[in-house]
Design a protein around this motif. Structure first.
Motif, PDB file in Angstrom:
ATOM      1  N   ALA A 115      69.422  54.152  21.426  1.00  0.00           N
ATOM      2  CA  ALA A 115      70.143  52.909  21.745  1.00  0.00           C
ATOM      3  C   ALA A 115      70.709  52.903  23.167  1.00  0.00           C
ATOM      4  CB  ALA A 115      71.273  52.699  20.739  1.00  0.00           C
ATOM      5  N   MET A 124      74.475  45.787  26.060  1.00  0.00           N
ATOM      6  CA  MET A 124      74.711  45.557  24.642  1.00  0.00           C
ATOM      7  C   MET A 124      75.899  46.378  24.162  1.00  0.00           C
ATOM      8  SD  MET A 124      71.176  45.338  22.472  1.00  0.00           S
ATOM      9  CE  MET A 124      70.049  43.971  22.626  1.00  0.00           C
ATOM     10  N   SER A 125      76.549  45.897  23.145  1.00  0.00           N
ATOM     11  CA  SER A 125      77.609  46.678  22.514  1.00  0.00           C
ATOM     12  C   SER A 125      76.969  47.829  21.736  1.00  0.00           C
ATOM     13  CB  SER A 125      78.411  45.802  21.559  1.00  0.00           C
ATOM     14  OG  SER A 125      77.607  45.409  20.460  1.00  0.00           O
ATOM     15  N   GLU A 127      77.289  48.669  18.699  1.00  0.00           N
ATOM     16  CA  GLU A 127      76.853  48.239  17.373  1.00  0.00           C
ATOM     17  C   GLU A 127      75.517  47.497  17.440  1.00  0.00           C
ATOM     18  OE1 GLU A 127      79.818  47.610  18.705  1.00  0.00           O
ATOM     19  OE2 GLU A 127      81.025  49.093  17.608  1.00  0.00           O
ATOM     20  N   GLU A 128      75.400  46.572  18.409  1.00  0.00           N
ATOM     21  CA  GLU A 128      74.150  45.820  18.560  1.00  0.00           C
ATOM     22  C   GLU A 128      73.001  46.743  18.951  1.00  0.00           C
ATOM     23  OE1 GLU A 128      75.361  41.409  20.157  1.00  0.00           O
ATOM     24  OE2 GLU A 128      75.628  43.093  21.542  1.00  0.00           O
ATOM     25  N   ALA A 129      73.294  47.649  19.884  1.00  0.00           N
ATOM     26  CA  ALA A 129      72.250  48.552  20.364  1.00  0.00           C
ATOM     27  C   ALA A 129      71.772  49.476  19.251  1.00  0.00           C
ATOM     28  CB  ALA A 129      72.765  49.367  21.548  1.00  0.00           C
ATOM     29  N   ALA A 131      71.798  48.872  16.017  1.00  0.00           N
ATOM     30  CA  ALA A 131      70.993  48.090  15.080  1.00  0.00           C
ATOM     31  C   ALA A 131      69.575  47.912  15.617  1.00  0.00           C
ATOM     32  CB  ALA A 131      71.651  46.730  14.841  1.00  0.00           C
ATOM     33  N   GLU A 132      69.444  47.670  16.920  1.00  0.00           N
ATOM     34  CA  GLU A 132      68.131  47.529  17.534  1.00  0.00           C
ATOM     35  C   GLU A 132      67.394  48.864  17.527  1.00  0.00           C
ATOM     36  OE1 GLU A 132      65.304  44.916  19.408  1.00  0.00           O
ATOM     37  OE2 GLU A 132      67.153  44.613  18.256  1.00  0.00           O
TER      38      GLU A 132
END
Length: 322
Positions: A115, A124-125, A127-129, A131-132
Motif C-alpha cells: 500500500a 491516499m489515507s 485505510e484506503e491504500a 483496502a486497495e
C-alpha cells in the motif's frame, strides 16, 4: 504500435578504485505499448545497470549518466531527481527487483508495503491504500488475509507475487522485471510467468524482462535484445531470434541451451566476458568470436538493420560476409 519507451545513446558509467566501469555504453532501443522486451546476456553484461538507469535508482559513484529517455514522448532526462521521483518513478515506470526477500522490509507487514506507494504517490489515507492493496494481492493470487502478515510468513513464490503487486498498484505503463523467477523452483517459475502473462493482457502493460535464462524468456517475450559488455548487440522479434539468431554471440548463447525435441550437441562460449573498465578495442566480442577478422579488431560496428527488421551490431553483415 506506438512506443511507450524510447532510449537513445544511453550511457551509465561508475567510478571505482580500479577505474571507470562502462556498465551501459551507448544503448538504444524502443519498447512498444503492450510489448514484452526480453534483455538477455551473461552475468555482468549491464542488464541490471540498464534497469536502474531507466528507473533512475543510481548509487553515489555515478561517473557518467547521459542519453535520451522518452516515456510516452516526454524526455524524462530533463527532469530533476525530485521531479522524476514525484512524476515518473512508480507512476509511469516501476520495477520488480531481483530477489523478493531483499525487496521486502522484514519488520513491516506485507499489506503496508504493498500500500505504501499509494500513500506516497497518490496521497491516499492508510485505510484506503490498504483496502486497495488487498485487491492487488487478490489479483496476484494471494489471499487478502496475508496483508496482515510479515514477509517471513510467506513462501518464496508468495513474496514474489507480493512484490509484483507492489509494482502494479500505481497503474504504471512500464514494469521492469529483473530476474523475477531466478530464485524460484521450476513449478513456481511457471506459475509466476503465467501470472505475468495474464496481468499483461488484462492491464495492457509493457514489460522489460531482464534475465540470463533464455528458456524462460521464450514464454513471455515479443522481442529479444542481447547485451554483451555494456552494449546491445542484437534486437530481433522473438520468433526470429529463437529460430535464427544473427549475432555470433547470440548464436553461441542459443547453441548452449538444451532442447527436448531435437538432438543437438551443446556448445559453449570460449574465454570470459571482457572487463568493462578496459574493454577490448573494436568489436567487444572479437576475442571470443570464431568469425572475427581484421576490421573487427579495429572498429566497433554500429547496429545494422536487416531485411527481417532485426538490428545486429556486427561487421559481418555490413561486409556481406553473412
Amino acid at each position: 504500435m506506438s512506443s511507450v519507451l524510447t532510449v537513445r545513446n544511453l550511457r551509465l558509467y561508475f567510478s571505482t578504485r580500479k577505474g571507470v566501469v562502462k556498465a551501459v555504453d551507448n544503448v538504444s532501443f524502443d519498447l512498444k505499448k503492450g510489448e514484452t522486451l526480453a534483455i538477455v546476456g551473461e552475468s555482468g553484461c549491464g542488464k541490471s545497470s540498464l534497469a536502474r538507469a531507466l528507473i533512475r535508482l543510481l548509487p553515489r559513484n555515478v561517473h557518467t549518466f547521459t542519453g535520451e529517455i522518452y516515456i510516452n514522448g516526454n524526455d524524462v532526462m530533463k527532469l530533476s531527481d525530485e521531479m522524476f521521483r514525484r512524476l515518473i518513478r512508480w507512476r509511469k515506470i516501476s520495477m520488480v527487483f531481483q530477489g523478493a526477500q531483499n525487496s521486502l522490509n522484514p519488520v513491516l507487514k506485507v499489506g503496508f508495503q504493498v500500500a505504501e506507494p499509494l500513500m506516497i504517490h497518490n496521497n491516499m489515507s492508510p485505510e484506503e491504500a490498504l483496502a486497495e492493496a488487498k485487491k492487488y494481492l487478490r489479483l496476484v493470487g494471494i489471499h487478502e488475509s496475508f496483508a496482515d502478515r510479515y514477509p517471513f510468513e510467506l513462501s518464496g513464490g508468495m513474496k514474489q507475487r507480493a512484490v509484483i503487486a507492489m509494482a502494479l498498484i500505481t497503474h504504471p505503463d512500464i514494469i521492469i522485471l529483473d530476474e523475477p523467477t531466478s530464485a524460484l523452483d521450476v513449478i513456481t517459475q511457471a506459475n509466476i510467468i503465467n501470472l505475468l502473462k495474464r496481468i499483461k493482457n488484462e492491464m495492457g502493460l509493457s514489460y522489460i524482462f531482464i534475465t540470463h535464462d533464455i528458456a524462460v524468456t521464450s514464454e513471455l517475450a515479443d522481442r529479444v535484445a542481447v547485451m554483451y559488455a555494456g552494449e546491445i548487440v542484437e534486437i530481433a522479434d522473438a520468433d526470429e531470434f529463437y529460430t535464427n539468431p544473427r549475432h555470433p554471440y547470440s548464436e553461441k548463447l542459443m547453441a548452449s541451451v538444451p532442447t527436448l525435441r531435437t538432438d543437438k550437441k551443446l556448445e559453449f562460449i570460449p574465454g570470459a566476458p571482457p572487463s568493462l573498465i578496459n574493454p577490448p578495442p573494436g568489436c567487444r566480442f572479437h576475442p571470443r568470436c570464431p568469425y572475427a577478422y581484421e576490421r573487427c579488431l579495429r572498429e566497433n560496428p554500429p547496429p545494422f538493420e536487416l531485411k527481417t527488421g532485426s538490428f545486429v551490431k556486427c561487421w559481418l553483415y555490413h561486409e556481406g560476409k553473412r
